[in-house]
Design a protein around this motif. Structure first.
Motif, PDB file in Angstrom:
ATOM      1  N   VAL A 204      -7.635 -32.800 -25.659  1.00  0.00           N
ATOM      2  CA  VAL A 204      -9.338 -32.960 -26.772  1.00  0.00           C
ATOM      3  C   VAL A 204      -9.989 -33.033 -25.477  1.00  0.00           C
ATOM      4  O   VAL A 204     -10.651 -34.187 -24.709  1.00  0.00           O
ATOM      5  CB  VAL A 204      -9.503 -33.329 -27.450  1.00  0.00           C
ATOM      6  CG1 VAL A 204     -10.425 -33.729 -28.298  1.00  0.00           C
ATOM      7  CG2 VAL A 204      -8.457 -33.164 -28.590  1.00  0.00           C
ATOM      8  N   LEU A 205     -11.049 -31.698 -24.870  1.00  0.00           N
ATOM      9  CA  LEU A 205     -12.016 -32.037 -24.389  1.00  0.00           C
ATOM     10  C   LEU A 205     -13.621 -32.371 -24.884  1.00  0.00           C
ATOM     11  O   LEU A 205     -14.499 -31.578 -26.147  1.00  0.00           O
ATOM     12  CB  LEU A 205     -12.868 -30.441 -23.614  1.00  0.00           C
ATOM     13  CG  LEU A 205     -13.713 -30.087 -23.284  1.00  0.00           C
ATOM     14  CD1 LEU A 205     -13.509 -31.593 -21.609  1.00  0.00           C
ATOM     15  CD2 LEU A 205     -14.012 -29.396 -22.373  1.00  0.00           C
ATOM     16  N   VAL A 226      -7.245 -26.685 -22.750  1.00  0.00           N
ATOM     17  CA  VAL A 226      -7.516 -27.273 -23.843  1.00  0.00           C
ATOM     18  C   VAL A 226      -7.978 -26.630 -25.024  1.00  0.00           C
ATOM     19  O   VAL A 226      -7.888 -25.820 -24.848  1.00  0.00           O
ATOM     20  CB  VAL A 226      -9.112 -27.292 -23.089  1.00  0.00           C
ATOM     21  CG1 VAL A 226      -9.983 -28.285 -24.628  1.00  0.00           C
ATOM     22  CG2 VAL A 226      -9.601 -27.861 -21.734  1.00  0.00           C
ATOM     23  N   ASP A 227      -7.176 -28.027 -25.284  1.00  0.00           N
ATOM     24  CA  ASP A 227      -6.731 -27.712 -27.009  1.00  0.00           C
ATOM     25  C   ASP A 227      -7.877 -27.177 -27.827  1.00  0.00           C
ATOM     26  O   ASP A 227      -7.847 -25.993 -28.688  1.00  0.00           O
ATOM     27  CB  ASP A 227      -5.097 -27.948 -27.354  1.00  0.00           C
ATOM     28  CG  ASP A 227      -3.893 -27.925 -26.438  1.00  0.00           C
ATOM     29  OD1 ASP A 227      -3.135 -26.838 -26.610  1.00  0.00           O
ATOM     30  OD2 ASP A 227      -4.043 -29.390 -25.938  1.00  0.00           O
ATOM     31  N   LEU A 228      -8.811 -28.415 -27.704  1.00  0.00           N
ATOM     32  CA  LEU A 228      -9.970 -28.458 -28.733  1.00  0.00           C
ATOM     33  C   LEU A 228     -10.676 -28.740 -28.052  1.00  0.00           C
ATOM     34  O   LEU A 228     -11.157 -29.890 -27.343  1.00  0.00           O
ATOM     35  CB  LEU A 228      -9.387 -29.608 -29.884  1.00  0.00           C
ATOM     36  CG  LEU A 228     -10.857 -30.034 -30.964  1.00  0.00           C
ATOM     37  CD1 LEU A 228     -11.318 -29.017 -31.536  1.00  0.00           C
ATOM     38  CD2 LEU A 228     -10.128 -31.096 -31.734  1.00  0.00           C
ATOM     39  N   LEU A 229     -12.227 -28.223 -28.063  1.00  0.00           N
ATOM     40  CA  LEU A 229     -13.391 -28.478 -27.840  1.00  0.00           C
ATOM     41  C   LEU A 229     -14.730 -29.282 -28.821  1.00  0.00           C
ATOM     42  O   LEU A 229     -14.405 -28.745 -29.575  1.00  0.00           O
ATOM     43  CB  LEU A 229     -13.922 -27.021 -26.771  1.00  0.00           C
ATOM     44  CG  LEU A 229     -15.628 -27.375 -26.650  1.00  0.00           C
ATOM     45  CD1 LEU A 229     -15.600 -28.434 -25.627  1.00  0.00           C
ATOM     46  CD2 LEU A 229     -15.957 -26.379 -25.946  1.00  0.00           C
ATOM     47  N   ILE A 230     -14.888 -30.678 -28.571  1.00  0.00           N
ATOM     48  CA  ILE A 230     -15.637 -30.565 -29.389  1.00  0.00           C
ATOM     49  C   ILE A 230     -16.474 -31.132 -28.645  1.00  0.00           C
ATOM     50  O   ILE A 230     -17.299 -31.952 -27.413  1.00  0.00           O
ATOM     51  CB  ILE A 230     -15.572 -32.548 -30.099  1.00  0.00           C
ATOM     52  CG1 ILE A 230     -13.863 -32.426 -30.348  1.00  0.00           C
ATOM     53  CG2 ILE A 230     -16.514 -32.927 -30.497  1.00  0.00           C
ATOM     54  CD1 ILE A 230     -13.087 -33.709 -30.842  1.00  0.00           C
ATOM     55  N   THR A 231     -18.170 -30.404 -29.321  1.00  0.00           N
ATOM     56  CA  THR A 231     -19.368 -30.138 -28.675  1.00  0.00           C
ATOM     57  C   THR A 231     -20.306 -30.379 -29.489  1.00  0.00           C
ATOM     58  O   THR A 231     -20.206 -30.470 -30.488  1.00  0.00           O
ATOM     59  CB  THR A 231     -19.279 -29.477 -28.031  1.00  0.00           C
ATOM     60  OG1 THR A 231     -20.289 -29.285 -27.279  1.00  0.00           O
ATOM     61  CG2 THR A 231     -19.368 -27.701 -28.529  1.00  0.00           C
ATOM     62  N   ALA A 240     -19.111 -20.075 -28.645  1.00  0.00           N
ATOM     63  CA  ALA A 240     -18.041 -20.807 -28.976  1.00  0.00           C
ATOM     64  C   ALA A 240     -16.693 -19.875 -28.936  1.00  0.00           C
ATOM     65  O   ALA A 240     -15.719 -20.033 -29.334  1.00  0.00           O
ATOM     66  CB  ALA A 240     -18.240 -21.392 -30.148  1.00  0.00           C
ATOM     67  N   THR A 241     -17.368 -18.780 -29.639  1.00  0.00           N
ATOM     68  CA  THR A 241     -16.071 -17.618 -30.033  1.00  0.00           C
ATOM     69  C   THR A 241     -15.661 -16.892 -29.042  1.00  0.00           C
ATOM     70  O   THR A 241     -14.429 -16.606 -29.129  1.00  0.00           O
ATOM     71  CB  THR A 241     -16.874 -16.444 -31.141  1.00  0.00           C
ATOM     72  OG1 THR A 241     -17.802 -17.413 -32.034  1.00  0.00           O
ATOM     73  CG2 THR A 241     -15.355 -15.033 -31.490  1.00  0.00           C
ATOM     74  N   GLU A 249      -9.674 -24.208 -29.267  1.00  0.00           N
ATOM     75  CA  GLU A 249     -10.049 -24.209 -30.654  1.00  0.00           C
ATOM     76  C   GLU A 249     -11.610 -24.494 -30.220  1.00  0.00           C
ATOM     77  O   GLU A 249     -11.904 -25.746 -28.861  1.00  0.00           O
ATOM     78  CB  GLU A 249      -9.638 -24.783 -31.294  1.00  0.00           C
ATOM     79  CG  GLU A 249     -10.517 -25.464 -32.997  1.00  0.00           C
ATOM     80  CD  GLU A 249      -9.188 -26.447 -33.909  1.00  0.00           C
ATOM     81  OE1 GLU A 249      -9.869 -25.839 -35.686  1.00  0.00           O
ATOM     82  OE2 GLU A 249      -8.484 -26.744 -33.635  1.00  0.00           O
ATOM     83  N   VAL A 250     -12.711 -24.607 -31.004  1.00  0.00           N
ATOM     84  CA  VAL A 250     -14.284 -25.186 -30.773  1.00  0.00           C
ATOM     85  C   VAL A 250     -14.378 -25.548 -32.368  1.00  0.00           C
ATOM     86  O   VAL A 250     -14.611 -25.416 -33.285  1.00  0.00           O
ATOM     87  CB  VAL A 250     -15.037 -24.425 -30.103  1.00  0.00           C
ATOM     88  CG1 VAL A 250     -16.337 -24.848 -30.369  1.00  0.00           C
ATOM     89  CG2 VAL A 250     -14.698 -23.223 -29.101  1.00  0.00           C
ATOM     90  N   LEU A 251     -15.357 -26.890 -32.608  1.00  0.00           N
ATOM     91  CA  LEU A 251     -15.339 -28.389 -33.034  1.00  0.00           C
ATOM     92  C   LEU A 251     -16.832 -28.273 -32.701  1.00  0.00           C
ATOM     93  O   LEU A 251     -17.257 -29.178 -32.007  1.00  0.00           O
ATOM     94  CB  LEU A 251     -14.884 -29.587 -33.174  1.00  0.00           C
ATOM     95  CG  LEU A 251     -15.913 -29.850 -34.334  1.00  0.00           C
ATOM     96  CD1 LEU A 251     -15.823 -29.708 -35.627  1.00  0.00           C
ATOM     97  CD2 LEU A 251     -14.901 -31.077 -34.914  1.00  0.00           C
ATOM     98  N   ARG A 252     -17.834 -27.699 -33.381  1.00  0.00           N
ATOM     99  CA  ARG A 252     -19.113 -27.985 -32.841  1.00  0.00           C
ATOM    100  C   ARG A 252     -19.690 -28.918 -33.349  1.00  0.00           C
ATOM    101  O   ARG A 252     -20.311 -28.713 -34.845  1.00  0.00           O
ATOM    102  CB  ARG A 252     -20.133 -26.673 -33.108  1.00  0.00           C
ATOM    103  CG  ARG A 252     -19.869 -25.807 -31.720  1.00  0.00           C
ATOM    104  CD  ARG A 252     -20.186 -24.432 -32.263  1.00  0.00           C
ATOM    105  NE  ARG A 252     -21.656 -24.188 -32.109  1.00  0.00           N
ATOM    106  CZ  ARG A 252     -22.489 -24.033 -33.754  1.00  0.00           C
ATOM    107  NH1 ARG A 252     -21.464 -23.737 -34.452  1.00  0.00           N
ATOM    108  NH2 ARG A 252     -24.081 -23.565 -33.286  1.00  0.00           N
TER     109      ARG A 252
END
Length: 267
Positions: A204-205, A226-231, A240-241, A249-252
């Motif tokens: 998780v980044l 990276v499995d998940l980017l949290i930004t 993000a797309t 996966e991206v979580l904004r």
């Protein structure tokens, strides 16, 4: 002095001195700080400088690394929101690795006191934040401690990460992009990050959006690692797309009070 003339002089000063700051430039050119920020933004868009907290550096300085005290004050609100959102990714009674970084440090500080898990870190500031958690079995990885990051590097740290397997790595990076991958200014730091990635089942980044598109000297992985980017929401939906097309996966996190976001916030 016209704006293009002022910007040319700012560029010269940045190249001569290795760095310029907003306050000094505003005094020198007798303009407002906001005018200087617009100048730096224009030079950044042209690829001539790279904006950093309080100023800018020449675009060619891929090895530039601000001190930890300076980085702690950069994008503080965004880092807090990212840190609180990342709490949802903590495994129950599992094992985590916490990388060295100011956002990761804020995440460590946000971990509830009653949390029970095993935590491994090579960061002195992060270890200090977790040391008073009675339910956390804390393992501090040793090695040569870098002054700028207060993190252990070199052979001892690499050997330690080669001997463990963790559920989740909470990772930091100085720069990330689909094209350049994950980068940081220091080779020794990059080697430890690479070893930590290899030691975790899930990565998780945690990174604020200002680091998107940044490229530094030492590459330690692909964004696809990276499995998940949290930004934060400063990362555009289009970017993000594009990142999600590579398998991350991206979580904004929107610019609101810190909270644990729901799945609907995911890009």
């Amino acid at each position: 002095m016209y704006a293009p003339e002022r910007q040319q002089e700012i560029l010269r000063l940045a190249r001569d001195g290795g760095r310029v700051d907003v306050v000094s430039l505003a005094e020198e050119f007798q303009v407002t700080a906001e005018t200087i920020r617009r100048d730096l933004k224009a030079l950044d868009r042209a690829g001539l400088v790279r904006r950093v907290h309080g100023g800018a550096i020449p675009a060619g300085r891929l090895d530039f690394e601000p001190d930890i005290a300076e980085r702690e004050g950069t994008a503080a609100d965004e880092k807090d929101r990212i840190a609180h959102a990342a709490l949802a990714e903590l495994p129950s009674d599992g094992t985590v690795i916490l990388d060295a970084g100011t956002t990761i440090a804020r995440f460590a500080a946000a971990i509830p006191l009653e949390t029970t898990l095993t935590a491994v870190t090579h960061s002195l500031p992060i270890a200090a934040r977790l040391a008073d958690h009675p339910g956390i079995q804390l393992h501090l990885v040793g090695g040569r401690v870098r002054h700028r990051t207060r993190a252990a590097v070199d052979a001892w740290a690499l050997r330690a990460y080669g001997e463990i397997r963790a559920d989740v790595l909470f990772l930091a990076a100085n720069g990330f992009s689909a094209g350049h991958g994950l980068t940081t200014p220091d080779l020794a730091e990059a080697a430890v990050k690479r070893a930590a990635v290899a030691a975790a089942r899930r990565v998780v980044l945690l990174s604020d959006s200002s680091k998107h598109g940044q490229e530094h000297f030492a590459r330690f992985g692909a964004l696809g690692d990276v499995d998940l980017l949290i930004t934060d929401s400063g990362l555009s939906p289009e970017d993000a797309t594009a990142i999600e097309r590579g398998g991350t996966e991206v979580l904004r996190i929107p610019g609101a009070n810190p909270r644990t976001p729901s799945r609907k916030d995911r890009a």
